[in-house]
Design a protein around this motif. Structure first.
Motif, PDB file in Angstrom:
ATOM      1  N   THR A   1       1.728 -48.883 -25.856  1.00  5.73           N
ATOM      2  CA  THR A   1       2.821 -49.682 -25.269  1.00  5.73           C
ATOM      3  C   THR A   1       4.062 -49.561 -26.153  1.00  5.73           C
ATOM      4  O   THR A   1       4.008 -49.899 -27.342  1.00  5.73           O
ATOM      5  CB  THR A   1       2.425 -51.168 -25.169  1.00  5.73           C
ATOM      6  OG1 THR A   1       1.155 -51.254 -24.555  1.00  5.73           O
ATOM      7  CG2 THR A   1       3.448 -51.965 -24.379  1.00  5.73           C
TER       8      THR A   1
ATOM      9  N   ASP B   1       1.912 -54.594 -30.357  1.00  2.00           N
ATOM     10  CA  ASP B   1       2.011 -54.201 -31.764  1.00  2.00           C
ATOM     11  C   ASP B   1       2.776 -52.881 -31.844  1.00  2.00           C
ATOM     12  O   ASP B   1       2.774 -52.093 -30.903  1.00  2.00           O
ATOM     13  CB  ASP B   1       0.604 -53.998 -32.336  1.00  2.00           C
ATOM     14  CG  ASP B   1      -0.231 -55.269 -32.257  1.00  2.00           C
ATOM     15  OD1 ASP B   1       0.334 -56.355 -32.497  1.00  2.00           O
ATOM     16  OD2 ASP B   1      -1.434 -55.164 -31.943  1.00  2.00           O
TER      17      ASP B   1
ATOM     18  N   LYS C   1      -4.467 -43.078 -33.293  1.00  2.00           N
ATOM     19  CA  LYS C   1      -3.249 -42.568 -32.630  1.00  2.00           C
ATOM     20  C   LYS C   1      -2.200 -43.693 -32.545  1.00  2.00           C
ATOM     21  O   LYS C   1      -2.526 -44.874 -32.755  1.00  2.00           O
ATOM     22  CB  LYS C   1      -3.604 -42.057 -31.228  1.00  2.00           C
ATOM     23  CG  LYS C   1      -3.863 -43.179 -30.222  1.00  2.00           C
ATOM     24  CD  LYS C   1      -4.318 -42.635 -28.878  1.00  2.00           C
ATOM     25  CE  LYS C   1      -4.390 -43.740 -27.843  1.00  2.00           C
ATOM     26  NZ  LYS C   1      -4.978 -43.320 -26.576  1.00  2.00           N
TER      27      LYS C   1
END
Ligand SMILES: Cc1cc2nc3c(=O)[nH]c(=O)nc-3n(C[C@H](O)[C@H](O)[C@H](O)COP(=O)(O)O)c2cc1C
Length: 392
Positions: A319, A343, A315
């Motif tokens: 963040t 990331d 998924k």
């Protein structure tokens, strides 16, 4: 072998302990460090990965470069610890949980006051230890000519044509032995997206760049394949011995992975039985073999001698700069989710971690069938079984 990991994302170091690793295996720490570096790569990673340079420091279980059979323990330092230590020691409680992360269930479960206590351990930084353990498993599997590779098939809605690459992966795939296999692997390893299709990789990177500039994140899909796997690992005799179940659980444990499937199930499982199942053939040279591998190398909870072929879906990263609606855990007022350096897309790294988890499961299955203690003994038992299969 079993293993435990410990350590926080911004703690001093990550640590691992491996038990029941056979004696007599040469441990190449350069190979382990290379595997750690592969996990760190990929287009879409945040600033953190440019700070860290993961390297293993073995503390026990190896003497003169060879495994002794005793527990192996090791460290991987977090170089960012020094930069973050003071900042985190004086940090105010983090109160706005990120949807999609461990934050909310974590503080509820452990009765914590700050999300920091959850996120430090739930962070995928922990997977560096798993990749190191996976490297030990790969060193063991090399003794049996098993080779594991992975590549990215999809980022967001950009997808490669899977038929284009399906035929590359055969039972005998081994880049250490065959030039064409080496070239295929090289193409993947040289790609920032771990994608063998250069044109698709280019579009994936453009999409990641655009999405990150919009303050958002992406997920995707990847394939992991193990070639050279002998028939008969795992078992149908008890539910928890089914090797597909064990592999699925292990790959699902990679943070952000939400679906795991075998072979071509996702695209062909709704066809009829006679077009889905892999017909059985026999030749004196090859023994029993198949011309297709829709089952992904596993039937009845056992490997069938074809490559173990997995597809997994990750998924999008929780963040994001954009943020999502959430609720402050103290005031219960509406808020925007917590933001930290993160990331934008970590699918290429997830593929490497999944390689490691598959290696660990296969190594365990080999040990379960052929022995735990010493590599020469395990190889002898393996050789006897191979002879039996040849003369059947
Ligand atoms: C290699 C890798 C790096 C990741 N980096 C981040 C990150 O920087 N920020 C983030 O919020 N999630 C990141 N994730 C995803 C979270 O770790 C994951 O979504 C979270 O732990 C919740 O677990 P779940 O998605 O499996 O439910 C990363 C995952 C992987 C595999």
């Amino acid at each position: 072998m079993i293993f435990l990991t410990a350590g926080e994302s911004h703690g001093e170091a990550l640590t691992g302990i491996i038990n029941d690793y056979p004696s007599g295996i040469e441990i190449d720490t350069d190979f382990i460090n290379l595997e750690l570096a592969r996990r760190q790569m990929g287009f879409g990673r945040g600033q953190r990965m440019s700070i860290e340079k993961d390297e293993i420091r073995v503390l026990s279980g190896i003497r003169k470069g060879v495994s002794t059979g005793s527990p192996i323990s090791f460290l991987i330092n977090n170089l960012d610890w020094k930069n973050q230590k003071d900042k985190l020691d004086s940090e105010e409680d983090v109160l706005n949980p990120r949807p999609g992360h461990a934050d909310l269930p974590g503080i509820l479960k452990y009765r914590l006051n700050s999300i920091r206590e959850v996120l430090e351990r739930s962070s995928a930084r922990e997977t560096a230890v798993r990749v190191a353990v996976g490297a030990f498993a790969k060193l063991f599997l090399t003794e049996f000519d098993v080779f594991i590779l992975s590549y990215v098939e999809q980022i967001g809605k950009i997808r490669i044509d899977e038929d284009k690459f399906r035929s590359f992966v055969k039972k005998s795939f081994n880049p250490l032995k065959h030039k064409t296999d080496f070239e295929f692997l090289e193409r993947i390893e040289n790609s920032l997206m771990r994608c063998p299709d250069e044109e698709a990789a280019d579009r994936m990177m453009k999409l990641i760049k655009k999405t990150s500039e919009e303050g958002d994140s992406l997920g995707g899909a990847f394939r992991v394949i193990a070639s050279g796997v002998i028939a008969g690992l795992g078992s149908f005799t008890q539910w928890d011995r089914r090797i597909d179940a064990k592999i699925a659980a292990s790959v699902m444990s990679v943070p952000s992975v939400k679906a795991v499937s075998f072979g071509s199930t996702l695209s062909t499982a709704f066809d009829t039985g006679t077009s889905f199942h892999d017909e059985i053939f026999y030749s004196r040279k090859e023994g029993f073999y198949r011309n297709t591998n829709n089952a992904g190398g596993i039937e009845g909870g056992m490997t069938n001698g074809e490559p173990v072929d997995i597809k997994a879906i990750a998924k999008p990263i929780p963040t994001t700069k954009k943020g999502l609606k959430t609720v402050n855990i103290k005031t219960k007022e509406s808020a925007v989710s917590f933001k930290e350096r993160a990331d934008y897309c970590a699918v290429p790294s997830a593929a490497i971690i999944a390689e490691s988890m598959l290696a660990i499961e296969l190594a365990n299955a080999v040990q379960y069938k052929f022995g735990m203690d010493n590599i020469r003994e395990i190889k002898q038992n393996y050789g006897n079984y191979l002879n039996y299969l040849k003369n059947i």
